[in-house]
Design a protein around this motif. Sequence first.
Motif, PDB file in Angstrom:
ATOM      1  N   ARG A   1       0.828  -1.208   0.000  1.00  0.00           N
ATOM      2  CA  ARG A   1       0.000   0.000   0.000  1.00  0.00           C
ATOM      3  C   ARG A   1       0.866   1.263   0.000  1.00  0.00           C
ATOM      4  O   ARG A   1       0.509   2.272  -0.616  1.00  0.00           O
ATOM      5  N   THR A   2       1.993   1.217   0.675  1.00  0.00           N
ATOM      6  CA  THR A   2       2.909   2.356   0.686  1.00  0.00           C
ATOM      7  C   THR A   2       3.400   2.669  -0.721  1.00  0.00           C
ATOM      8  O   THR A   2       3.460   3.847  -1.129  1.00  0.00           O
ATOM      9  N   VAL A   3       3.750   1.635  -1.480  1.00  0.00           N
ATOM     10  CA  VAL A   3       4.193   1.830  -2.862  1.00  0.00           C
ATOM     11  C   VAL A   3       3.084   2.474  -3.696  1.00  0.00           C
ATOM     12  O   VAL A   3       3.326   3.424  -4.461  1.00  0.00           O
ATOM     13  N   LEU A   4       1.863   1.986  -3.549  1.00  0.00           N
ATOM     14  CA  LEU A   4       0.740   2.541  -4.309  1.00  0.00           C
ATOM     15  C   LEU A   4       0.478   3.998  -3.945  1.00  0.00           C
ATOM     16  O   LEU A   4       0.201   4.829  -4.817  1.00  0.00           O
ATOM     17  N   LEU A   5       0.554   4.319  -2.666  1.00  0.00           N
ATOM     18  CA  LEU A   5       0.336   5.700  -2.229  1.00  0.00           C
ATOM     19  C   LEU A   5       1.442   6.617  -2.738  1.00  0.00           C
ATOM     20  O   LEU A   5       1.176   7.761  -3.137  1.00  0.00           O
ATOM     21  N   GLN A   6       2.660   6.143  -2.735  1.00  0.00           N
ATOM     22  CA  GLN A   6       3.766   6.944  -3.260  1.00  0.00           C
ATOM     23  C   GLN A   6       3.563   7.231  -4.739  1.00  0.00           C
ATOM     24  O   GLN A   6       3.783   8.367  -5.194  1.00  0.00           O
ATOM     25  N   ASP A   7       3.143   6.231  -5.488  1.00  0.00           N
ATOM     26  CA  ASP A   7       2.856   6.435  -6.914  1.00  0.00           C
ATOM     27  C   ASP A   7       1.736   7.445  -7.102  1.00  0.00           C
ATOM     28  O   ASP A   7       1.800   8.316  -7.986  1.00  0.00           O
ATOM     29  N   LEU A   8       0.708   7.343  -6.267  1.00  0.00           N
ATOM     30  CA  LEU A   8      -0.424   8.261  -6.351  1.00  0.00           C
ATOM     31  C   LEU A   8       0.029   9.697  -6.091  1.00  0.00           C
ATOM     32  O   LEU A   8      -0.386  10.632  -6.795  1.00  0.00           O
ATOM     33  N   GLU A   9       0.858   9.868  -5.084  1.00  0.00           N
ATOM     34  CA  GLU A   9       1.350  11.206  -4.742  1.00  0.00           C
ATOM     35  C   GLU A   9       2.249  11.763  -5.838  1.00  0.00           C
ATOM     36  O   GLU A   9       2.152  12.946  -6.187  1.00  0.00           O
TER      37      GLU A   9
ATOM     38  N   HIS B   1     -11.175   7.213  -7.403  1.00  0.00           N
ATOM     39  CA  HIS B   1     -10.891   5.845  -7.827  1.00  0.00           C
ATOM     40  C   HIS B   1      -9.458   5.460  -7.461  1.00  0.00           C
ATOM     41  O   HIS B   1      -9.206   4.361  -6.953  1.00  0.00           O
ATOM     42  N   GLY B   2      -8.516   6.374  -7.696  1.00  0.00           N
ATOM     43  CA  GLY B   2      -7.124   6.085  -7.416  1.00  0.00           C
ATOM     44  C   GLY B   2      -6.849   5.859  -5.937  1.00  0.00           C
ATOM     45  O   GLY B   2      -6.096   4.962  -5.557  1.00  0.00           O
ATOM     46  N   VAL B   3      -7.472   6.676  -5.091  1.00  0.00           N
ATOM     47  CA  VAL B   3      -7.268   6.537  -3.646  1.00  0.00           C
ATOM     48  C   VAL B   3      -7.845   5.210  -3.149  1.00  0.00           C
ATOM     49  O   VAL B   3      -7.204   4.489  -2.373  1.00  0.00           O
ATOM     50  N   LEU B   4      -9.047   4.884  -3.592  1.00  0.00           N
ATOM     51  CA  LEU B   4      -9.647   3.618  -3.165  1.00  0.00           C
ATOM     52  C   LEU B   4      -8.866   2.427  -3.714  1.00  0.00           C
ATOM     53  O   LEU B   4      -8.746   1.395  -3.047  1.00  0.00           O
ATOM     54  N   ARG B   5      -8.325   2.564  -4.886  1.00  0.00           N
ATOM     55  CA  ARG B   5      -7.514   1.487  -5.462  1.00  0.00           C
ATOM     56  C   ARG B   5      -6.264   1.255  -4.600  1.00  0.00           C
ATOM     57  O   ARG B   5      -5.901   0.110  -4.325  1.00  0.00           O
TER      58      ARG B   5
ATOM     59  N   ALA C   1       0.145   2.818   6.461  1.00  0.00           N
ATOM     60  CA  ALA C   1      -0.269   3.206   5.108  1.00  0.00           C
ATOM     61  C   ALA C   1      -1.781   3.133   4.962  1.00  0.00           C
ATOM     62  O   ALA C   1      -2.382   3.940   4.239  1.00  0.00           O
ATOM     63  N   SER C   2      -2.425   2.198   5.655  1.00  0.00           N
ATOM     64  CA  SER C   2      -3.892   2.137   5.640  1.00  0.00           C
ATOM     65  C   SER C   2      -4.473   3.407   6.254  1.00  0.00           C
ATOM     66  O   SER C   2      -5.449   3.974   5.743  1.00  0.00           O
ATOM     67  N   GLU C   3      -3.872   3.854   7.349  1.00  0.00           N
ATOM     68  CA  GLU C   3      -4.354   5.078   7.986  1.00  0.00           C
ATOM     69  C   GLU C   3      -4.173   6.278   7.071  1.00  0.00           C
ATOM     70  O   GLU C   3      -5.044   7.152   7.006  1.00  0.00           O
ATOM     71  N   ARG C   4      -3.060   6.313   6.350  1.00  0.00           N
ATOM     72  CA  ARG C   4      -2.846   7.401   5.382  1.00  0.00           C
ATOM     73  C   ARG C   4      -3.909   7.361   4.296  1.00  0.00           C
ATOM     74  O   ARG C   4      -4.480   8.394   3.917  1.00  0.00           O
TER      75      ARG C   4
ATOM     76  N   VAL D   1      -9.214   9.290   1.871  1.00  0.00           N
ATOM     77  CA  VAL D   1     -10.627   9.045   1.572  1.00  0.00           C
ATOM     78  C   VAL D   1     -11.500  10.058   2.304  1.00  0.00           C
ATOM     79  O   VAL D   1     -12.404  10.669   1.722  1.00  0.00           O
ATOM     80  N   GLN D   2     -11.227  10.254   3.586  1.00  0.00           N
ATOM     81  CA  GLN D   2     -12.019  11.208   4.369  1.00  0.00           C
ATOM     82  C   GLN D   2     -11.899  12.619   3.802  1.00  0.00           C
ATOM     83  O   GLN D   2     -12.881  13.367   3.735  1.00  0.00           O
ATOM     84  N   ALA D   3     -10.694  12.990   3.353  1.00  0.00           N
ATOM     85  CA  ALA D   3     -10.474  14.335   2.800  1.00  0.00           C
ATOM     86  C   ALA D   3     -11.253  14.560   1.512  1.00  0.00           C
ATOM     87  O   ALA D   3     -11.567  15.712   1.167  1.00  0.00           O
ATOM     88  N   LEU D   4     -11.586  13.474   0.811  1.00  0.00           N
ATOM     89  CA  LEU D   4     -12.343  13.601  -0.437  1.00  0.00           C
ATOM     90  C   LEU D   4     -13.834  13.828  -0.196  1.00  0.00           C
ATOM     91  O   LEU D   4     -14.567  14.124  -1.134  1.00  0.00           O
ATOM     92  N   ALA D   5     -14.268  13.663   1.024  1.00  0.00           N
ATOM     93  CA  ALA D   5     -15.685  13.876   1.366  1.00  0.00           C
ATOM     94  C   ALA D   5     -15.748  14.604   2.710  1.00  0.00           C
ATOM     95  O   ALA D   5     -16.228  14.047   3.704  1.00  0.00           O
TER      96      ALA D   5
END
Length: 220
Positions: A84-92, A101-105, A149-152, A157-161
């Motif tokens: 999940r850390t790798v995915l979040l880094q890519d997203l950032e 969609h990207g955040v939930l993915r 990373a789950s908490e991040r 997700v919370q920031a999007l709503a």
Amino acid sequence: MTAKPASSLDIGMPATESKTSPQAIIDTAERLFGDHGVLGVSIRQIGQEAKMANNSAINYHFGDRAGLVRAIWAHRLPVLDQMRTVLLQDLEQQGMTQDRHGVLRALMLPTYLYVDEDGVHRYAAFFRSVMRWREGRPLRAQEMHASPASERALGLVQALAPDLPHQLMIERLVYASGVFHDMIIDRDHAIAEDHEVAPEDAFLHEAIDMMAAMIFRPAP
């Protein structure tokens, strides 16, 4: 169970593990809890399936049923969090932290990628069973420290709503992730029975979009 990448979705996997007694118990309990529910299998059955000669081995290593669930998480969550850390880094890096969609993915994809040597999503089935167990959600909350990373991701997700109350957001996430896990489990069953299934990318896109529709609809 060894985490294996699902086709083109490889973001890394850990080395194969040796089967010590505690590891054999963890793998067996994860499989049986996923197949039958956390309360649908006895501790004795788990020991027998894990080929433990000593009937007290599970109690010795893990204490009780809740301790065994915690042990499974303690073993699996660091690997999932690394993914999940790798995915979040890519997203950032892509500047896509505002993309629903990207955040939930990033939040959900590691669970999909984590499969056993037969390509079956044992952890997804285990997680779904635990979250249906009365004690499951409080136990998972207690183990969040093992998933930074789950908490991040949950914070994104919370920031999007921002207009959704926090507790409502959590409830929606719980039920939406339940749908996601059910879809994974149903797809595994269909593959095992040689039924036609949607291509992997299309399946994941649909599953994430369904989650987004559940989570981000306006507050009542």
